[in-house]
Design a protein around this motif. Sequence first.
Motif, PDB file in Angstrom:
ATOM      1  N   ASN A   1      12.221   6.526   0.242  1.00  0.00           N
ATOM      2  CA  ASN A   1      12.788   7.034  -1.007  1.00  0.00           C
ATOM      3  C   ASN A   1      13.729   8.209  -0.755  1.00  0.00           C
ATOM      4  O   ASN A   1      14.768   8.344  -1.405  1.00  0.00           O
ATOM      5  CB  ASN A   1      11.656   7.479  -1.955  1.00  0.00           C
ATOM      6  CG  ASN A   1      11.009   6.294  -2.664  1.00  0.00           C
ATOM      7  OD1 ASN A   1      11.702   5.390  -3.107  1.00  0.00           O
ATOM      8  ND2 ASN A   1       9.693   6.306  -2.756  1.00  0.00           N
TER       9      ASN A   1
ATOM     10  N   GLU B   1       7.324  -2.590   6.820  1.00  0.00           N
ATOM     11  CA  GLU B   1       7.834  -2.175   5.514  1.00  0.00           C
ATOM     12  C   GLU B   1       9.088  -2.946   5.182  1.00  0.00           C
ATOM     13  O   GLU B   1       9.911  -3.237   6.060  1.00  0.00           O
ATOM     14  CB  GLU B   1       8.094  -0.668   5.484  1.00  0.00           C
ATOM     15  CG  GLU B   1       8.864  -0.123   6.660  1.00  0.00           C
ATOM     16  CD  GLU B   1       8.888   1.401   6.698  1.00  0.00           C
ATOM     17  OE1 GLU B   1       8.429   2.030   5.732  1.00  0.00           O
ATOM     18  OE2 GLU B   1       9.400   1.940   7.693  1.00  0.00           O
TER      19      GLU B   1
ATOM     20  N   ASN C   1       5.353  -0.752   1.813  1.00  0.00           N
ATOM     21  CA  ASN C   1       4.548  -0.806   3.035  1.00  0.00           C
ATOM     22  C   ASN C   1       3.530  -1.933   2.905  1.00  0.00           C
ATOM     23  O   ASN C   1       2.810  -2.007   1.906  1.00  0.00           O
ATOM     24  CB  ASN C   1       3.835   0.528   3.254  1.00  0.00           C
ATOM     25  CG  ASN C   1       4.779   1.619   3.713  1.00  0.00           C
ATOM     26  OD1 ASN C   1       4.939   1.855   4.893  1.00  0.00           O
ATOM     27  ND2 ASN C   1       5.431   2.272   2.749  1.00  0.00           N
TER      28      ASN C   1
ATOM     29  N   VAL D   1       0.847  -1.195   0.000  1.00  0.00           N
ATOM     30  CA  VAL D   1       0.000   0.000   0.000  1.00  0.00           C
ATOM     31  C   VAL D   1       0.886   1.251   0.000  1.00  0.00           C
ATOM     32  O   VAL D   1       2.084   1.188   0.254  1.00  0.00           O
ATOM     33  CB  VAL D   1      -0.932   0.022   1.233  1.00  0.00           C
ATOM     34  CG1 VAL D   1      -1.881  -1.167   1.205  1.00  0.00           C
ATOM     35  CG2 VAL D   1      -0.122   0.018   2.537  1.00  0.00           C
ATOM     36  N   HIS D   2       0.268   2.382  -0.289  1.00  0.00           N
ATOM     37  CA  HIS D   2       1.014   3.644  -0.305  1.00  0.00           C
ATOM     38  C   HIS D   2       1.387   4.057   1.120  1.00  0.00           C
ATOM     39  O   HIS D   2       0.594   3.925   2.060  1.00  0.00           O
ATOM     40  CB  HIS D   2       0.176   4.748  -0.954  1.00  0.00           C
ATOM     41  CG  HIS D   2       0.114   4.627  -2.448  1.00  0.00           C
ATOM     42  ND1 HIS D   2       1.102   5.101  -3.275  1.00  0.00           N
ATOM     43  CD2 HIS D   2      -0.825   4.054  -3.248  1.00  0.00           C
ATOM     44  CE1 HIS D   2       0.778   4.844  -4.541  1.00  0.00           C
ATOM     45  NE2 HIS D   2      -0.384   4.202  -4.548  1.00  0.00           N
TER      46      HIS D   2
ATOM     47  N   TYR E   1       2.651  -1.571  -5.954  1.00  0.00           N
ATOM     48  CA  TYR E   1       1.397  -1.174  -5.308  1.00  0.00           C
ATOM     49  C   TYR E   1       0.263  -2.126  -5.678  1.00  0.00           C
ATOM     50  O   TYR E   1       0.084  -2.494  -6.837  1.00  0.00           O
ATOM     51  CB  TYR E   1       1.034   0.261  -5.672  1.00  0.00           C
ATOM     52  CG  TYR E   1       1.970   1.270  -5.042  1.00  0.00           C
ATOM     53  CD1 TYR E   1       2.125   1.338  -3.662  1.00  0.00           C
ATOM     54  CD2 TYR E   1       2.731   2.130  -5.835  1.00  0.00           C
ATOM     55  CE1 TYR E   1       2.992   2.250  -3.079  1.00  0.00           C
ATOM     56  CE2 TYR E   1       3.601   3.044  -5.268  1.00  0.00           C
ATOM     57  CZ  TYR E   1       3.731   3.099  -3.886  1.00  0.00           C
ATOM     58  OH  TYR E   1       4.608   3.988  -3.315  1.00  0.00           O
ATOM     59  N   ASN E   2      -0.478  -2.531  -4.641  1.00  0.00           N
ATOM     60  CA  ASN E   2      -1.618  -3.442  -4.754  1.00  0.00           C
ATOM     61  C   ASN E   2      -1.215  -4.880  -5.086  1.00  0.00           C
ATOM     62  O   ASN E   2      -2.083  -5.723  -5.336  1.00  0.00           O
ATOM     63  CB  ASN E   2      -2.631  -2.941  -5.790  1.00  0.00           C
ATOM     64  CG  ASN E   2      -3.205  -1.591  -5.421  1.00  0.00           C
ATOM     65  OD1 ASN E   2      -3.559  -1.356  -4.257  1.00  0.00           O
ATOM     66  ND2 ASN E   2      -3.268  -0.688  -6.390  1.00  0.00           N
TER      67      ASN E   2
ATOM     68  N   ASP F   1       7.217  -1.280  -9.601  1.00  0.00           N
ATOM     69  CA  ASP F   1       6.029  -0.774  -8.920  1.00  0.00           C
ATOM     70  C   ASP F   1       5.264  -1.964  -8.338  1.00  0.00           C
ATOM     71  O   ASP F   1       4.823  -2.856  -9.075  1.00  0.00           O
ATOM     72  CB  ASP F   1       5.146  -0.018  -9.923  1.00  0.00           C
ATOM     73  CG  ASP F   1       3.952   0.649  -9.241  1.00  0.00           C
ATOM     74  OD1 ASP F   1       3.667   0.313  -8.073  1.00  0.00           O
ATOM     75  OD2 ASP F   1       3.305   1.488  -9.888  1.00  0.00           O
TER      76      ASP F   1
ATOM     77  N   GLN G   1       4.331   7.016   3.209  1.00  0.00           N
ATOM     78  CA  GLN G   1       4.734   8.424   3.169  1.00  0.00           C
ATOM     79  C   GLN G   1       5.965   8.667   2.286  1.00  0.00           C
ATOM     80  O   GLN G   1       6.437   9.788   2.180  1.00  0.00           O
ATOM     81  CB  GLN G   1       5.021   8.908   4.597  1.00  0.00           C
ATOM     82  CG  GLN G   1       3.790   8.876   5.497  1.00  0.00           C
ATOM     83  CD  GLN G   1       4.148   9.171   6.945  1.00  0.00           C
ATOM     84  OE1 GLN G   1       4.757   8.349   7.639  1.00  0.00           O
ATOM     85  NE2 GLN G   1       3.798  10.367   7.405  1.00  0.00           N
ATOM     86  N   HIS G   2       6.469   7.593   1.684  1.00  0.00           N
ATOM     87  CA  HIS G   2       7.620   7.673   0.769  1.00  0.00           C
ATOM     88  C   HIS G   2       8.875   8.225   1.457  1.00  0.00           C
ATOM     89  O   HIS G   2       9.744   8.803   0.804  1.00  0.00           O
ATOM     90  CB  HIS G   2       7.280   8.515  -0.465  1.00  0.00           C
ATOM     91  CG  HIS G   2       6.029   8.060  -1.165  1.00  0.00           C
ATOM     92  ND1 HIS G   2       5.990   6.904  -1.921  1.00  0.00           N
ATOM     93  CD2 HIS G   2       4.777   8.590  -1.209  1.00  0.00           C
ATOM     94  CE1 HIS G   2       4.759   6.750  -2.419  1.00  0.00           C
ATOM     95  NE2 HIS G   2       4.013   7.746  -1.984  1.00  0.00           N
TER      96      HIS G   2
END
Length: 308
Positions: free
Chosen positions: A202, A257, A210, A195-196, A268-269, A266, A198-199
């Motif tokens: 990076n 994380e 996460n 999931v997304h 995500y999901n 990528d 706070q980056h």
Amino acid sequence: MKVYHSINNLPLFKNPVITIGTFDGVHEGHRNLIQKIKSLSNEKQGESVLITFDPHPRLVVYPDDKSLRILTTLNEKISLLKKEGVDHLIVVPFTKEFSLLSAKDYLQNFLIEKLHPSIIVTGYNHSFGHHRDGNIEMLRRFENEFHYKVEELNKQLVDDIAVSSTRVRIALNEGDIELATDLLGHSYSISGIVVHGQHLGNKIGFPTANISINNSLKLIPADGVYAVRVNYKNEKLKGMMNIGNRPTVDGLHHKLEVHLLDFNKDLYNEELEIHFVKQLREEKKFSSVDELKEQLKLDKENTITVLK
């Protein structure tokens, strides 16, 4: 291994040798029990049948008790049991109605009517039925009437199963992954969706995925930094995982994380399956982000060494 998620319309098993339990963790104690079942079924030229429940009975019987944490989700349990060579696994839907069956009804209307057991393998302390008033003595009383035999497990094996489950939980709660692995006979794992966040990773050169855990009852190891192996689709990856509140940069939210080595896609999901190998250190608050970055470099080096 054939898996059934209902007790209705079960096939007629051949001389079934059955045992019942939660099999949470599918650890070494459980494996000894499974070998016993398989050995007896071979002697009878029959089939081995394991019976477990979903959801965990405690969730139904004690709905206000929020303390339960499981070592294996149902899918994880099925996957591990398949590796043990069991013939059949019956996942009984554990409902309030089922929990209210008297011991006699549990025996006659469930075990006998649905399974027609040849041998029932159980321990000295096994109890069943509403108020848990059914036991091994009751099972023995009905052997002749219902044409089965009771095989009592060695007391040491029964105690080992209970002790092993407790010791695994203690080890994980203390971050002792190596002990947990020894007791389980396999690596401890969690699965979740990326999931997304706070980056923040990076920004300091250590991007992380996460993880949102699929099952809120799953036991999460102690806060700290871990060397992990990660399964993503058909790829086998290496990584270091942080569990905790990230006190140096945030400190407000508990996060899981993972930083993947030599990987930049990528996610995500996407679902990741994370296997714990070793705790590198406990979580710590550093005096600055720069100090944290230096420690993460050391953590990465240690991760590479551990996962060689």
